[in-house]
Design an enzyme around this catalytic site. Structure first.
Site, mmCIF file in Angstrom:
data_model
loop_
_atom_site.group_PDB
_atom_site.id
_atom_site.type_symbol
_atom_site.label_atom_id
_atom_site.label_comp_id
_atom_site.label_asym_id
_atom_site.label_seq_id
_atom_site.Cartn_x
_atom_site.Cartn_y
_atom_site.Cartn_z
ATOM 1 N N SER A 169 86.508 78.291 64.258
ATOM 2 C CA SER A 169 86.310 79.598 63.648
ATOM 3 C C SER A 169 85.619 79.450 62.290
ATOM 4 C CB SER A 169 87.659 80.295 63.489
ATOM 5 O OG SER A 169 87.510 81.504 62.809
ATOM 6 N N TRP A 200 82.042 78.593 62.700
ATOM 7 C CA TRP A 200 81.302 79.773 63.145
ATOM 8 C C TRP A 200 80.949 80.658 61.940
ATOM 9 C CZ3 TRP A 200 82.376 85.071 62.925
ATOM 10 C CH2 TRP A 200 81.522 85.881 63.677
ATOM 11 N N HIS A 201 81.900 80.756 60.993
ATOM 12 C CA HIS A 201 81.639 81.572 59.811
ATOM 13 C C HIS A 201 80.569 80.943 58.935
ATOM 14 C CE1 HIS A 201 85.501 83.579 60.762
ATOM 15 N NE2 HIS A 201 84.965 84.589 60.127
ATOM 16 N N GLU A 202 80.734 79.665 58.651
ATOM 17 C CA GLU A 202 79.764 78.993 57.790
ATOM 18 C C GLU A 202 79.985 77.492 57.887
ATOM 19 O OE1 GLU A 202 80.029 80.105 53.653
ATOM 20 O OE2 GLU A 202 78.423 78.724 53.111
#
Lengths: 83, 475, 354
Positions: free
Chosen positions: B322, B325-327
């Site tokens: 996760s 996926w964000h950064e």
């Protein structure tokens, strides 16, 4: 060998009480909400999935291991019998 | 085109006016055209990437469906392609900077900007789940190119979700839609609530969590730093939840229902609950395509619940994915790791004794649980928002500046406290009585509230008002 | 079958709630507006704002409006930055001008902190649209024309270019500009917004307390310590502006705009406000270069436009006791400069009005 609904429920109940609830004497009802009722968390569904694989030789895809499909003993049994 | 502008409102009205006139067989093509027009107002580069992603995934899925052999290899090629796009975007800082600059003409990226490399990361996860579902025969490969392209490009969900599954979304596109009085009232309400969250609450909380504090936390008292964390937690939540509410409202006016994404997450009494109430569509995706497969693979090797790997690996890996996926950044991994650890620790008691359902706990324990979840989640927002050195300095200042600094300003604290009242009230109301509770109120009350919202949104939209204060020096 | 049915299926009644909301909004805002126009209530409230975020400008603008209402004889505007604000005292100027034989010259000091010639041109336009002066006195120094940047000047420059009310007053329609100008409720809302910022409010109160009704700053800047140079780290733009002097095209254009106001009914006087020796020593090339590189070109530019140039340095030496800090005169220094200016103007303006 065809599984009866009662067999499936019996085995599932046994598994849930012993493995997930750690409480073999809990009076679990067939239509009692397990996840939305907070008895088990939704992540325990992975264990249900693997148990169903080994006990009944039925593969339930991950995307079907949802609260909507598997919240009660009754629903779980239906899903297992659906194959 | 930001969704809180009059330009977007005009765009939506124009799209709807034509859409309502068109017969169903042309509606999806019209929505697709509108979606690409919308996307082109950000950057043409991303639109081009989206076209390529659409074509590749469309053909790969059809191929995958018909393939007799090498299905797995094909699936992995597809996943690899989509991940490569994601990796490219995450590292192509140029694109992200360009996008956020356009998203927000004031140049100050909103709290939402951090979540985006631009909508395409939402497309990537939707593409991956589509390929996986097709390979497992849980969904059929789409044979309607326009519908499929619209699944990726549909403008209400394009830039920030919610993440929809092909198997639920494509059937919606195939059906004729119906928008009646009730649908208009409900979705108009969603839009209004979204505007309140995004433009009033998130704006105010963002102003109360200024970047300057991160740059020099040691000049703020611990109390002010705590207020900053609270303000940031509510800013990011209301910004994203507000966006989702507007997106769902707009989509509802088209006659397509999008998934809910937030359900008062800060009222969660444990982290499992938190992740069922925060960015729900992403959480569900991560559960189905990361957590459950890993968990099941491990359980097959060792079915014991107490096995250390079974306990630790799935939540930690899921939260790290996760984070990535964000950064793709170290501070974001720390955020993910923290949430992974929170979940692992939370599950330890269930290994030993019977689990007591959270709603059956005494009231005080539920409240205490919610407070603990909020504090830990707010602390985790720190590495989500700030670089590691910044977060370190922040925590050091939080720990060392006790008691209050003499220069403590009460204005920020008072502001955060004052804004928490409407923010919590809105959440409590929606959590207790439903998202659309307002529609059950007397018409006069509804109209009064709406009048207040119109006025507030107008005043807030005058962004030039947010000129920072000048403090003069002699020259 | 479904294919034939339209997507939109609405039935009457429809849209009653939004309609009622708009009605409620219009009624309540109308009532509020009416209420806030009652003078007795206005007297109880802090004055409405222009939404610039420039607290001292807000205070000066209020002073200006109030002063010109109370003094219809107002016929002269003094403009410039803080140096002029604290450097030219309208009372002393008027007295000296009268003594030297001139007719009454009633000035308002519209000094605004931080502005350069570019913003002064905007300010001049705002002021002239409000009143019809016969004399505009623009006090400037090297900082008003030099090319330099700083966070403060950049922001002030942004405000003078972007503020909707200023743009509206200068002829570009903006909704909030219109509201600021015509709605009491909106003006008071802007004041309320300013009130939310402790720093802005404090700055406003300090500026109001330091300013006389004719706009002149009566409280010396800083602690009236005299001409001590600032630390380079604290005020780098000071050293940029003086130490590396280059005229800024935009700021020169602002000056030209002010000079172009000159006509048969309006005299424009440009006065170079004095600087202490220590400050001029910072100028690139030092004290000797200053008149050559700055004063002389300025004098020529002003003369070419037909406006009048005066050099405040000609008022004679300003001893250290007359300086509040490195670039502002204190009240004694202002008296000195203003008396000299009054006398000079009496000489220069004898043939012309006023």
């Amino acid at each position: 060998m065809a599984l009866s609904r009662e067999d499936v429920k019996l085995q599932l109940r046994d598994f849930i009480l012993k493995e997930l609830l750690n409480n073999p004497s809990y009076p679990l009802q067939d239509d009692e909400a397990l996840i939305t009722g907070g008895l088990i968390d939704s992540f325990s569904l992975a264990q249900v999935g693997v148990f169903v694989e080994t006990a009944f030789n039925v593969y339930i895809p991950d995307t079907d291991l949802t609260v909507a499909n598997m919240d009660t003993l009754e629903q779980m049994a239906s899903r297992v019998l659906a194959g | 085109m930001s969704i809180t502008t009059l330009t977007f409102a005009g765009f939506v009205l124009l799209v709807l006016a034509v859409y309502y006139i068109l017969p169903h067989r042309f509606q999806n093509a019209w929505l697709l055209t509108a979606s690409y027009v919308f996307y082109l107002t950000f950057t043409w580069q991303f639109s081009a990437i989206l076209v390529v992603m659409t074509l590749v995934n469309y053909w790969l899925a059809r191929w995958l469906e018909q393939a007799e052999r090498r299905k797995k290899a094909l699936l992995w090629i597809g996943i690899g392609f989509n991940l490569a796009v994601l990796a490219f975007l995450k590292y192509a800082g140029y694109f992200v900077a360009q996008f956020t600059a356009r998203l927000n003409s004031s140049g100050e990226p909103g709290a939402l900007a951090i979540l985006l490399p631009v909508g395409l990361s939402f497309t990537v996860v939707q593409a991956i789940s589509y390929l996986v579902d097709v390979s497992r025969k849980q969904t059929q490969a789409s044979t309607r190119p326009v519908d499929f392209a619209l699944y990726f490009a549909y403008f209400p969900k394009l830039t920030s979700g919610p993440i929809e599954r092909a198997r639920t979304f494509l059937p919606l596109l195939a059906q004729p839609r119906r928008v009646d009085n009730r649908a208009i009232a409900e979705n108009f309400t969603r839009i209004v609530v979204g505007l309140v969250r995004k433009m009033i609450l998130a704006n105010a909380f963002t102003a109360l969590a200024p970047t300057s504090v991160l740059q020099d936390p040691s000049s703020s008292s611990p109390l002010a730093l705590m207020a900053w964390l609270v303000a940031y937690a509510f800013a990011i939540y209301n910004d994203f939840a507000g966006y989702t509410s507007i997106a769902r409202g707009v989509s509802g006016l088209i006659g397509i229902e999008l998934s809910p994404n937030f359900e008062a997450p800060y009222f969660s009494r444990n982290f499992t609950e938190f992740w069922n109430r925060w960015h729900i569509s992403l959480s569900n995706w991560l559960r189905d395509y990361i957590y459950l497969p890993i968990s099941r693979a491990l359980l097959r090797r060792n079915p014991s619940r107490g096995n250390i790997a079974n306990l630790i690996v799935p939540p930690i890996v899921t939260m790290l994915v996760s984070a990535l996926w964000h950064e793709a950044a170290l501070h974001m991994l720390i955020w993910g790791l923290l949430h992974g650890i929170y979940q692992v620790v939370e599950r330890i008691p269930s290994l030993r004794g019977p689990l007591i359902p959270v709603q059956k706990l005494p009231r005080w324990r539920q409240v205490a649980g919610a407070l603990v979840v909020f504090v830990l989640a707010a602390l985790a927002w720190l590495p989500f928002r700030a670089s590691l050195p910044e977060a370190g300095r922040f925590l050091a200042a939080l720990a060392t500046n006790w008691p209050l600094l003499p220069s403590t300003s009460w204005m920020g604290l008072a502001g955060v406290t004052a804004m928490l009242v409407p923010a919590l009230a809105l959440d409590a109301l929606q959590a207790h009585s439903g998202e659309l509770v307002f529609l059950r109120w007397p018409r006069l009350v509804q109209a009064g509230l709406l009048a207040g919202v119109i006025l507030a949104v107008f005043l807030v939209s005058q962004t030039y008002l947010n000129v920072p204060t000048f403090v003069y020096q002699g020259f | 079958m479904d294919e034939q049915r339209p997507t939109l299926q609405i039935t009457w009644p429809f849209g009653l709630t939004p309609a009622l909301a708009l009605l409620l909004l219009a009624t309540s805002l109308g009532l509020l507006e009416g209420l806030l126009r009652i003078p007795a209530l206005q007297a109880l409230l802090p004055p409405p704002s222009r939404g610039t975020g420039h607290a001292q400008f807000e205070v000066q603008y209020q002073n200006f409006i109030r002063y010109q209402r109370a003094h219809p004889e107002l016929n002269c505007i003094i403009m410039g930055s803080s140096q002029t604000w604290a450097g030219i005292d309208p009372e002393k100027l008027r007295a000296a001008y009268l003594e030297a034989g001139g007719q009454p010259l009633d000035c308002f000091n519209f000094g605004v902190q931080v502005i350069t010639s570019a913003e002064a041109a905007t300010l001049a336009e705002l002021a002239i649209r409000e009143t019809s002066p016969r004399v505009v006195i623009y006090g400037l120094s090297v900082r008003d024309l030099a090319e330099y940047e700083g966070s403060l000047i950049n922001r002030v420059s942004w405000v003078f270019q972007q503020n909707p009310w200023i743009r509206y007053r200068l002829g570009t329609f903006t909704l909030s500009g219109w509201l600021t100008e015509h709605s009491a409720a909106y003006g008071y809302y802007l004041t309320f917004r300013a009130r939310l910022s402790e720093a802005e409010w404090r700055t406003r109160q300090d500026a109001a307390a330091a300013t006389r009704e004719d706009g002149f700053r009566v409280v010396p800047f800083g602690n009236n310590v005299g001409p001590i140079l600032p630390d380079r780290a604290i005020l780098p733009e000071f050293y940029d502006a003086l130490g590396d002097y280059r005229p800024s095209p935009e700021r020169l254009a602002g000056l030209d705009q002010i000079l172009s106001l000159q006509n048969e009914n309006l005299r424009v006087i440009v006065i170079e406000v004095p600087l202490p020796d220590a400050t001029i020593a910072v100028f690139s090339g030092g004290k000797e270069a200053y008149p050559v590189l700055f004063s002389q070109p300025l004098r020529e530019r002003v003369a070419a436009s037909g406006a009048l140039y005066l050099n405040g340095m000609d008022a004679g030496p300003f001893p250290d006791e007359e300086w509040a800090d490195f670039d502002h005169l204190n009240t004694d220094g202002a008296s000195h400069l203003s008396r000299w200016l009054g006398e000079r103007l009496a000489e220069e303006l004898t043939d012309a009005a006023p």
